[in-house]
Scaffold this motif. Structure first.
Motif, PDB file in Angstrom:
ATOM      1  N   GLY A   1      36.342  34.418  19.861  1.00  0.00           N
ATOM      2  CA  GLY A   1      35.931  34.922  21.211  1.00  0.00           C
ATOM      3  C   GLY A   1      35.902  36.261  21.293  1.00  0.00           C
ATOM      4  N   LEU A   2      37.152  36.926  20.643  1.00  0.00           N
ATOM      5  CA  LEU A   2      37.352  38.463  20.874  1.00  0.00           C
ATOM      6  C   LEU A   2      36.176  39.099  20.210  1.00  0.00           C
ATOM      7  CD1 LEU A   2      39.329  40.235  22.064  1.00  0.00           C
ATOM      8  CD2 LEU A   2      40.465  40.348  19.820  1.00  0.00           C
ATOM      9  N   ALA A   3      35.785  38.708  19.140  1.00  0.00           N
ATOM     10  CA  ALA A   3      34.436  39.293  18.466  1.00  0.00           C
ATOM     11  C   ALA A   3      33.208  39.352  19.263  1.00  0.00           C
ATOM     12  CB  ALA A   3      34.193  38.853  17.249  1.00  0.00           C
ATOM     13  N   LEU A   4      33.158  38.187  20.009  1.00  0.00           N
ATOM     14  CA  LEU A   4      31.768  38.216  20.817  1.00  0.00           C
ATOM     15  C   LEU A   4      32.024  39.169  22.098  1.00  0.00           C
ATOM     16  CD1 LEU A   4      31.197  34.402  21.515  1.00  0.00           C
ATOM     17  CD2 LEU A   4      29.629  36.054  20.259  1.00  0.00           C
TER      18      LEU A   4
ATOM     19  N   GLU B   1      37.145  38.035  35.049  1.00  0.00           N
ATOM     20  CA  GLU B   1      36.191  36.745  35.018  1.00  0.00           C
ATOM     21  C   GLU B   1      34.599  37.142  35.056  1.00  0.00           C
ATOM     22  OE1 GLU B   1      37.125  34.501  38.457  1.00  0.00           O
ATOM     23  OE2 GLU B   1      39.104  33.965  37.731  1.00  0.00           O
ATOM     24  N   ASP B   2      34.312  38.402  35.988  1.00  0.00           N
ATOM     25  CA  ASP B   2      32.892  38.911  35.781  1.00  0.00           C
ATOM     26  C   ASP B   2      32.591  39.205  34.549  1.00  0.00           C
ATOM     27  OD1 ASP B   2      32.755  38.650  38.519  1.00  0.00           O
ATOM     28  OD2 ASP B   2      33.205  40.625  39.166  1.00  0.00           O
ATOM     29  N   VAL B   3      33.341  40.071  33.594  1.00  0.00           N
ATOM     30  CA  VAL B   3      33.227  40.398  32.071  1.00  0.00           C
ATOM     31  C   VAL B   3      32.998  39.267  31.445  1.00  0.00           C
ATOM     32  CG1 VAL B   3      34.099  41.618  30.232  1.00  0.00           C
ATOM     33  CG2 VAL B   3      34.149  42.736  32.460  1.00  0.00           C
ATOM     34  N   LEU B   4      33.734  38.153  31.389  1.00  0.00           N
ATOM     35  CA  LEU B   4      33.599  36.942  30.465  1.00  0.00           C
ATOM     36  C   LEU B   4      32.200  36.200  30.807  1.00  0.00           C
ATOM     37  CD1 LEU B   4      37.091  36.019  30.513  1.00  0.00           C
ATOM     38  CD2 LEU B   4      35.913  36.928  28.566  1.00  0.00           C
ATOM     39  N   ASP B   5      31.890  36.233  32.368  1.00  0.00           N
ATOM     40  CA  ASP B   5      30.756  35.538  32.655  1.00  0.00           C
ATOM     41  C   ASP B   5      29.367  36.308  31.990  1.00  0.00           C
ATOM     42  OD1 ASP B   5      32.127  33.639  34.237  1.00  0.00           O
ATOM     43  OD2 ASP B   5      31.814  34.648  35.919  1.00  0.00           O
ATOM     44  N   ASP B   6      29.757  37.667  31.998  1.00  0.00           N
ATOM     45  CA  ASP B   6      28.419  38.421  31.669  1.00  0.00           C
ATOM     46  C   ASP B   6      28.449  38.126  30.101  1.00  0.00           C
ATOM     47  OD1 ASP B   6      26.478  40.729  32.664  1.00  0.00           O
ATOM     48  OD2 ASP B   6      27.296  41.449  30.760  1.00  0.00           O
TER      49      ASP B   6
ATOM     50  N   TRP C   1      35.940  27.931  30.147  1.00  0.00           N
ATOM     51  CA  TRP C   1      36.780  28.375  29.095  1.00  0.00           C
ATOM     52  C   TRP C   1      37.825  29.108  29.239  1.00  0.00           C
ATOM     53  CZ3 TRP C   1      34.718  29.038  23.537  1.00  0.00           C
ATOM     54  CH2 TRP C   1      33.896  27.745  23.468  1.00  0.00           C
ATOM     55  N   TYR C   2      38.007  29.805  30.471  1.00  0.00           N
ATOM     56  CA  TYR C   2      39.284  30.493  30.728  1.00  0.00           C
ATOM     57  C   TYR C   2      39.919  30.324  31.985  1.00  0.00           C
ATOM     58  CZ  TYR C   2      35.610  33.001  33.161  1.00  0.00           C
ATOM     59  OH  TYR C   2      34.400  33.352  34.042  1.00  0.00           O
ATOM     60  N   ASP C   3      41.054  30.555  32.104  1.00  0.00           N
ATOM     61  CA  ASP C   3      41.755  30.499  33.276  1.00  0.00           C
ATOM     62  C   ASP C   3      42.547  31.799  33.392  1.00  0.00           C
ATOM     63  OD1 ASP C   3      43.189  29.222  35.457  1.00  0.00           O
ATOM     64  OD2 ASP C   3      44.583  28.326  34.238  1.00  0.00           O
ATOM     65  N   THR C   4      42.120  32.609  34.363  1.00  0.00           N
ATOM     66  CA  THR C   4      42.433  33.605  34.936  1.00  0.00           C
ATOM     67  C   THR C   4      43.505  33.280  36.378  1.00  0.00           C
ATOM     68  OG1 THR C   4      40.879  34.411  36.426  1.00  0.00           O
ATOM     69  CG2 THR C   4      40.868  35.291  33.993  1.00  0.00           C
ATOM     70  N   ASP C   5      44.805  33.963  36.205  1.00  0.00           N
ATOM     71  CA  ASP C   5      45.462  33.790  37.599  1.00  0.00           C
ATOM     72  C   ASP C   5      45.114  34.844  38.471  1.00  0.00           C
ATOM     73  OD1 ASP C   5      46.413  36.368  36.740  1.00  0.00           O
ATOM     74  OD2 ASP C   5      48.524  35.620  36.231  1.00  0.00           O
ATOM     75  N   ALA C   6      45.649  34.622  39.745  1.00  0.00           N
ATOM     76  CA  ALA C   6      45.325  34.992  40.798  1.00  0.00           C
ATOM     77  C   ALA C   6      46.192  36.449  41.122  1.00  0.00           C
ATOM     78  CB  ALA C   6      45.281  34.141  42.228  1.00  0.00           C
ATOM     79  N   THR C   7      46.019  37.400  40.011  1.00  0.00           N
ATOM     80  CA  THR C   7      46.785  38.674  40.069  1.00  0.00           C
ATOM     81  C   THR C   7      46.322  39.540  40.960  1.00  0.00           C
ATOM     82  OG1 THR C   7      47.719  40.196  38.543  1.00  0.00           O
ATOM     83  CG2 THR C   7      45.456  39.559  38.137  1.00  0.00           C
ATOM     84  N   ILE C   8      47.478  40.134  41.579  1.00  0.00           N
ATOM     85  CA  ILE C   8      46.741  41.340  42.515  1.00  0.00           C
ATOM     86  C   ILE C   8      46.815  42.843  41.954  1.00  0.00           C
ATOM     87  CG2 ILE C   8      47.638  39.742  44.494  1.00  0.00           C
ATOM     88  CD1 ILE C   8      50.181  41.700  44.679  1.00  0.00           C
ATOM     89  N   LEU C   9      47.001  42.989  40.696  1.00  0.00           N
ATOM     90  CA  LEU C   9      46.891  44.140  40.258  1.00  0.00           C
ATOM     91  C   LEU C   9      45.384  44.889  40.494  1.00  0.00           C
ATOM     92  CD1 LEU C   9      48.245  43.629  36.736  1.00  0.00           C
ATOM     93  CD2 LEU C   9      49.441  44.583  38.628  1.00  0.00           C
ATOM     94  N   GLN C  10      45.500  46.001  40.755  1.00  0.00           N
ATOM     95  CA  GLN C  10      43.972  46.651  41.206  1.00  0.00           C
ATOM     96  C   GLN C  10      43.387  47.460  39.824  1.00  0.00           C
ATOM     97  OE1 GLN C  10      42.980  46.337  44.487  1.00  0.00           O
ATOM     98  NE2 GLN C  10      44.572  44.784  44.133  1.00  0.00           N
ATOM     99  N   CYS C  11      41.950  47.291  40.060  1.00  0.00           N
ATOM    100  CA  CYS C  11      41.541  48.117  38.771  1.00  0.00           C
ATOM    101  C   CYS C  11      41.064  49.356  39.282  1.00  0.00           C
ATOM    102  CB  CYS C  11      40.215  47.150  38.305  1.00  0.00           C
ATOM    103  SG  CYS C  11      40.610  45.814  37.565  1.00  0.00           S
ATOM    104  N   ALA C  12      40.764  50.421  38.165  1.00  0.00           N
ATOM    105  CA  ALA C  12      40.154  51.595  38.636  1.00  0.00           C
ATOM    106  C   ALA C  12      38.712  51.444  38.387  1.00  0.00           C
ATOM    107  CB  ALA C  12      40.564  52.568  37.623  1.00  0.00           C
TER     108      ALA C  12
END
Length: 191
Positions: free
Chosen positions: A131-134, A155-160, A167-178
């Motif tokens: 999946g990393l290649a996809l 999740e938005d990236v993997l959905d796109d 297929w995936y399980d992301t935790d409810a992390t609170i790290l903020q993105c730039a």
């Protein structure tokens, strides 16, 4: 007497969509001659590369020949020896324990190759990617704003890319993105 670990190689030959979460697996382990899996990185500061697997089959009966209309993998008037078919490699560690070792897809162009050396030797080789290649091949066209929660962003990236949310399980992390801009490689966005 079974010698452990015992390899188990399965394909989702009958699935139409390459993203079926739980395909109907066809066990082809009895035909496997060789398995090679390569993934990760060789040095600490290198980028991770997509995982690849190569499987060599005994093809003396022609079951893996896409032109063999009487082969085991030719159904409903069509071959199932095609690109983008899911593959799963597992290891049976005991009578009660099995672990997943690799999961991916057959490569699109160079996926299957065949070698015939009459009268007794015939092999089929399939090259696979994970999946990393996809994700690495996918250009994404989405913008984020500063402060987007990391797990939501991934999740938005993997959905796109086309992965089902099962297929995936992301935790409810609170790290903020730039903030990110559009039209970039999807792997760059989540690394």
């Amino acid at each position: 007497m079974t010698i452990y670990p015992e390899p188990i190689v399965e394909f989702g030959f009958s699935e139409v969509s390459p993203f079926t979460r739980t395909p109907t697996w066809a066990d082809v382990s009895d035909s496997v001659l060789e398995i090679s899996i390569d993934r990760g990185r060789s040095r600490h500061f290198e980028d991770f590369e997509p995982g690849e697997a190569t499987i060599v089959f005994d093809n003396h009966d022609g079951d893996f020949d896409p032109n063999n209309t009487s082969g085991a993998h030719y159904t409903a008037g069509a071959t199932q020896i095609l690109p983008m078919k899911q593959v799963r490699i597992r290891a049976r560690l005991s009578d009660l324990s099995t672990v997943d070792v690799y999961r991916g897809w057959t490569k699109p162009r160079s996926g299957w190759s065949f070698d015939y050396n009459p009268p007794d030797e015939a092999t089929a080789t399939v090259e696979c990617f994970d999946g990393l290649a996809l994700i690495a091949r996918h250009k994404i066209d989405t913008d984020t704003t500063v402060g987007t929660v990391t797990s939501d962003y991934i999740e938005d990236v993997l959905d796109d890319v086309g992965f089902s949310s099962t297929w995936y399980d992301t935790d409810a992390t609170i790290l903020q993105c730039a903030a990110r801009t559009a039209d970039v490689n999807a792997l760059e966005l989540i690394s």
